[in-house]
Design an enzyme around this catalytic site. Structure first.
Site, PDB file in Angstrom:
ATOM      1  CB  SER A   1     -30.811  32.473   7.709  1.00 36.74           C
ATOM      2  OG  SER A   1     -30.628  32.393   6.306  1.00 36.74           O
TER       3      SER A   1
ATOM      4  CE1 TYR B   1     -32.948  34.883   0.761  1.00 34.13           C
ATOM      5  CE2 TYR B   1     -31.775  33.282   2.109  1.00 34.13           C
ATOM      6  CZ  TYR B   1     -31.932  34.576   1.651  1.00 34.13           C
ATOM      7  OH  TYR B   1     -31.077  35.555   2.085  1.00 34.13           O
TER       8      TYR B   1
ATOM      9  CB  THR C   1     -36.412  36.611   2.108  1.00 31.08           C
ATOM     10  OG1 THR C   1     -36.325  36.602   3.532  1.00 31.08           O
ATOM     11  CG2 THR C   1     -35.411  37.604   1.556  1.00 31.08           C
TER      12      THR C   1
ATOM     13  CE  LYS D   1     -34.646  40.436   6.488  1.00 33.41           C
ATOM     14  NZ  LYS D   1     -33.727  40.692   5.360  1.00 33.41           N
TER      15      LYS D   1
ATOM     16  CG  HIS E   1     -30.664  40.880   1.611  1.00 31.21           C
ATOM     17  ND1 HIS E   1     -31.673  39.961   1.483  1.00 31.21           N
ATOM     18  CD2 HIS E   1     -29.589  40.180   2.023  1.00 31.21           C
ATOM     19  CE1 HIS E   1     -31.221  38.749   1.781  1.00 31.21           C
ATOM     20  NE2 HIS E   1     -29.955  38.861   2.121  1.00 31.21           N
TER      21      HIS E   1
END
Length: 427
Positions: free
Chosen positions: A136, A167, A193, A283, A308
């Site tokens: 992540s 992100y 994402t 995603k 999520h």
């Protein structure tokens, strides 16, 4: 009449066979865990409330998570008979590479909070099992250290693979730099994402006063008394901080809102597509039309149907229910993955049968991590592998390719008042 006799001492002694006690407490606990639910029970017992609730919880009333879990529990399987499957093949090819199992580890933030081994445990266990590990943006281990962990691990039946979840930050250069670093380190897939323009309302965290890094308060100290091992680990290992971001301090929602940009758009996706040389996955897709648009006009290699983990928009669509509709709309030549609510290997088998190329596990992996570090993650993978293999054999299939929609019925407790309107909304 049943004949009675005095007990035979020899027969009694034959029954009295005791196993030697297992002195390794972690090994003993993990061997006793037969399901992911068992690992969750151990994790809850061994982890401070704030850290456990951060992992276990979801947004607002936690309806999205409960509904996703219920959707898998409402699966009805249709096994074939007289179809022996002595030689089972659980391997698959996804995004141009191999995986020994039809699932990988999803991206999770603040992972060293759950256990100090954090992403190193996840990446190592994934490499040993021959499945992908996703790091992540909010990870607590660097891109380079995760890659080094994967390369150090004796490889499983298929080579270990690393994916990176991205992100879009307010400062776009941070995001671009992370993408370039992941590419240079040899990560083969980027997971862009799109469901987090702002943070969801994670009420458990607010009620617990949960922050990054954790703060010692009267409540946390009282909660720590029966869990000294967690605090010893926390206080005697490197400081818990983001490996890729410099901003720390505050609740999770505050950190996300400070870092994320609510103006994220298709233009950002186009820039990342130019930067990223490998496979690109989006995603957080939650409608059929968005999946089709991404396939037809934006040059991505696949989507992850995800809400999520129920941590963003409560009452969001159930990814597992959406799955067959998306598969029909995008055809067979486009990668479709699914996550949210997966707690059993049978959930993964059902997903593959209904059209998923791959599944991702988040909480299931973290429960194992909290229960026993790296060995706990190994146990998570072993439990899911066993459940996948047993379900496939009981269905009468020898490979993932043999799984078809005919093997599964999605039962539902939630029927739209107006089915036509619900179909339109999904599109």
């Amino acid at each position: 009449m049943v004949q009675r006799q005095l007990p035979n001492p020899v027969e009694i002694f034959e029954l009295m066979k005791f196993k030697a006690p297992e002195l390794d407490g972690t090994k003993r606990r993990l061997e006793g865990a037969l399901t992911i639910s068992d690992l969750r029970t151990i994790a809850k017992r061994r982890t401070p409330k704030a850290a456990f609730d951060y992992t276990d919880g979801a947004a607002e009333g936690e309806l999205s998570l409960a509904r996703a879990r219920q959707a898998f529990e409402d699966v009805e399987f249709h096994p074939g008979i007289l179809a022996p499957a002595p030689d089972l093949d659980t391997s698959t090819t996804v995004l141009g590479g191999s995986s020994a199992l039809p699932f990988g580890i999803a991206p999770t933030g603040f992972t060293r909070l759950m256990h100090t081994e954090g992403e190193v445990a996840g990446a190592g266990a994934a490499a040993a099992a021959g499945i992908p590990f996703t790091l992540s943006t909010l990870g607590t281990t660097s891109i380079e250290d995760v890659k080094a962990t994967t390369l150090r691990e004796p490889q499983g039946p298929t080579p270990g693979r690393n994916w990176f979840q991205l992100y879009v930050m307010r400062d776009r250069e941070i995001s671009y730099g992370l993408a370039r670093r992941a590419a240079e380190a040899g990560f083969d897939t980027l997971m862009f994402t799109v469901d987090t323009p702002v943070a969801g309302a994670r009420l458990r965290d607010k009620r617990n006063g949960f922050s990054i890094p954790p703060q010692l308060t009267l409540g946390t100290i009282v909660n720590a008394i029966p869990r000294p091992w967690w605090w010893i680990d926390f206080l005697t290992t490197p400081k818990l901080e983001f490996a890729s971001l410099s901003t720390t301090g505050g609740t999770v929602g505050e950190l996300l809102d400070a870092a994320m940009d609510p103006t994220i758009s298709y233009e950002d996706l186009a820039v990342i597509r130019e930067i990223w040389p490998g496979k690109l996955i989006v995603k957080g897709v939650q409608t059929v039309d968005d999946a089709v648009r991404l396939k037809d006009t934006h040059g991505v290699d696949g989507v992850v149907l995800s809400n999520h983990g129920g941590r963003q928009l409560d009452r969001a669509p159930i990814p597992f229910h959406l799955l067959p509709h998306v598969r029909r709309a995008v055809g067979d030549d486009f990668t479709v993955m699914v996550d949210t609510g997966i707690m059993n290997g049978a959930d993964i088998v059902a997903s593959v049968a209904l059209g998923a190329d791959f599944a991702l596990i988040g909480r299931a992996y973290l429960y194992g991590l909290m229960a026993g570090g790296r060995r706990g993650v190994d146990r998570t993978i072993a439990i899911l592998r066993s459940e996948i293999e047993r379900t496939m054999r009981l269905l009468g299939v020898s490979s993932l390719a043999e799984l078809e929609p005919r093997h599964v019925t999605q039962l539902t407790r939630m029927v739209p008042v107006d089915p036509a309107a619900a179909e339109l909304a999904a599109r």
